[in-house]
Design an enzyme around this catalytic site. Structure first.
Site, short mmCIF file in Angstrom:
data_model
loop_
_atom_site.label_atom_id
_atom_site.label_comp_id
_atom_site.label_asym_id
_atom_site.label_seq_id
_atom_site.Cartn_x
_atom_site.Cartn_y
_atom_site.Cartn_z
N ASP A 13 0.81 -1.22 0.00
CA ASP A 13 0.00 0.00 0.00
C ASP A 13 0.84 1.27 0.00
O ASP A 13 0.47 2.28 0.58
CB ASP A 13 -0.99 -0.03 1.18
N HIS A 42 -4.35 -3.08 -6.19
CA HIS A 42 -3.65 -1.89 -6.67
C HIS A 42 -4.68 -0.84 -7.08
O HIS A 42 -5.51 -1.08 -7.94
CB HIS A 42 -2.73 -2.24 -7.83
P1 IMP Z 1 -2.18 -12.86 3.32
O1 IMP Z 1 -1.24 -12.36 2.27
O2 IMP Z 1 -3.62 -12.67 2.95
O3 IMP Z 1 -1.85 -14.24 3.76
O4 IMP Z 1 -1.96 -11.93 4.61
C1 IMP Z 1 -0.73 -11.91 5.32
C2 IMP Z 1 -0.37 -10.50 5.76
O5 IMP Z 1 -0.07 -9.72 4.61
C3 IMP Z 1 -1.50 -9.76 6.47
O6 IMP Z 1 -0.94 -8.89 7.44
C4 IMP Z 1 -2.14 -8.94 5.36
O7 IMP Z 1 -2.81 -7.80 5.86
C5 IMP Z 1 -0.91 -8.57 4.57
N1 IMP Z 1 -1.20 -8.28 3.14
C6 IMP Z 1 -1.44 -9.16 2.18
N2 IMP Z 1 -1.62 -8.53 1.00
C7 IMP Z 1 -1.48 -7.23 1.24
C8 IMP Z 1 -1.51 -6.06 0.42
O8 IMP Z 1 -1.71 -6.11 -0.79
N3 IMP Z 1 -1.33 -4.88 1.04
C9 IMP Z 1 -1.08 -4.80 2.36
N4 IMP Z 1 -1.01 -5.85 3.17
C10 IMP Z 1 -1.22 -7.05 2.61
MG MG Z 2 -2.86 -2.40 -1.94
#
Ligand code: IMP
Ligand code: MG
Length: 332
Positions: A13, A42
């Site tokens: 982000d 995105h």
């Molecule tokens: P997962 O990728 O859904 O397994 O989540 C694992 C960690 O990565 C968590 O803390 C999510 O909030 C974070 N996370 C996953 N994808 C994103 C993203 O695109 N932006 C920000 N945090 C993410």
């Molecule tokens: Mg994002």
């Protein structure tokens, strides 16, 4: 360009979507390759519309750009098809035959696991889908009849484009500190998110990359659990104009001031050649909408020169507002 990798330097982000859309609108972009999966969103503002894309590469804003989803990606079929319709890119998007598939069961497993819930995952099933791939029981894109019209060898297409001097962008997802290897384990995502891993997912060797553009935000945010140095309260974040909610899940983002040690780590591990610094206007309000470096306040200029000094890397792009074109471009 010719081959540029875009990657996040913090916890995702950072505004990669905005930077990608700026580059895609400004340059004759030929190929844009998306890596990662549906956990990432995105955000792209284009012609007055806001898109939060989980699958289609941000380069879609350039109507001549070939869009590819890499072999290392995990594809959620329904999401992919919906976004293809939304962005009207049916005739110019391809999926590598070897990309793997996220199914409903993976999202259910993600949400049902107390461990994953404790990490604050997005619940989109990416971790369980990667587990299945590692066990070598995953379905691949080539196993899905709905994806047949889109199947391609994305790595070959991408390498041919690079070898013939075309402009290629490899689009990373999340940020370095969510990397399975280099992040704040176990509070990380299920894959490496560094520039090398983005290349690996796309099937592009390290000698083929010209630029690594690391995107850093002028303050830091993170969603989910895990350490966040210098974290401020939600009330304080609202007061400073830093409070955000996640584009993908709608959750509150936690926030903290910019951190030079973390920025140095992101530059080092990604092998950054340049930095894009986003949301400068959220920290220095006088900078809103600035299009030239001269328009920036002296405090903002000082901050940028401190980033450059500490990271020994040039801040080439500076975001000063939400629109793709609210940006200072210092590249020569
Ligand atoms: P997962 O990728 O859904 O397994 O989540 C694992 C960690 O990565 C968590 O803390 C999510 O909030 C974070 N996370 C996953 N994808 C994103 C993203 O695109 N932006 C920000 N945090 C993410
Ligand atoms: Mg994002």
């Amino acid at each position: 360009m010719p081959c540029t990798v875009i990657c996040g330097g913090f916890w995702g982000d950072e505004g990669k979507g905005k930077i990608i859309s700026y580059l895609a609108l400004k340059e004759p972009l030929d190929v844009c390759v998306r890596t990662g999966s549906v956990n990432a969103a995105h955000t792209i503002w284009y012609k007055g519309n806001r898109y939060a894309l989980h699958m289609v590469p941000g380069g879609f804003v350039n109507g001549k750009c070939r869009l590819l989803i890499s072999a290392g990606s995990n594809v959620e079929v329904k999401q992919f098809l919906e976004e293809v319709t939304l962005t009207n890119v049916k005739n110019r998007i391809g999926i590598d035959s070897q990309a793997s598939i996220i199914e409903e069961k993976h999202s259910e497993q993600d949400k049902a696991s107390a461990h994953l819930k404790g990490l604050g995952t997005t619940g989109r099933g990416v971790g369980p889908a990667i587990e299945e791939r590692v066990r070598r029981t995953a379905k691949l894109a080539k196993d899905m009849p709905e994806l047949k019209p889109y199947l391609t060898d994305a790595a070959t297409e991408t390498n041919k484009a690079i070898d013939t001097g075309k402009n290629v962008l490899l689009e990373g997802t999340q940020g370095l500190l969510l990397s399975l290897f280099h992040g704040t384990y176990p509070y990380v995502t299920g894959r490496d998110t560094s520039a090398s891993a983005i290349c690996s997912e796309a099937g592009v060797g390290p000698t083929k990359v010209d630029n690594v553009l690391v995107v850093l935000k002028a303050f830091i945010t993170r969603v989910g659990t895990g350490p966040l140095p210098g974290e401020i309260s939600k009330e304080e974040a609202q007061k400073r104009g830093w409070f955000e909610t996640a584009a993908g899940t709608g959750r509150d983002r936690r926030s903290a001031p910019f951190n030079f040690e973390l920025a140095k780590k992101a530059v080092m591990i990604n092998g950054a050649t340049q930095i894009a610094l986003t949301k400068l206007d959220c920290v220095y309000s006088a900078c809103q909408g600035a299009k030239t470096f001269d328009e920036l306040s002296s405090e903002a200029k000082q901050f940028i020169s401190e980033v450059e000094k500490q990271t020994r890397t040039s801040v080439a792009l500076i975001g000063t507002g939400p629109d793709a074109l609210d940006l200072i471009d210092r590249r020569k």
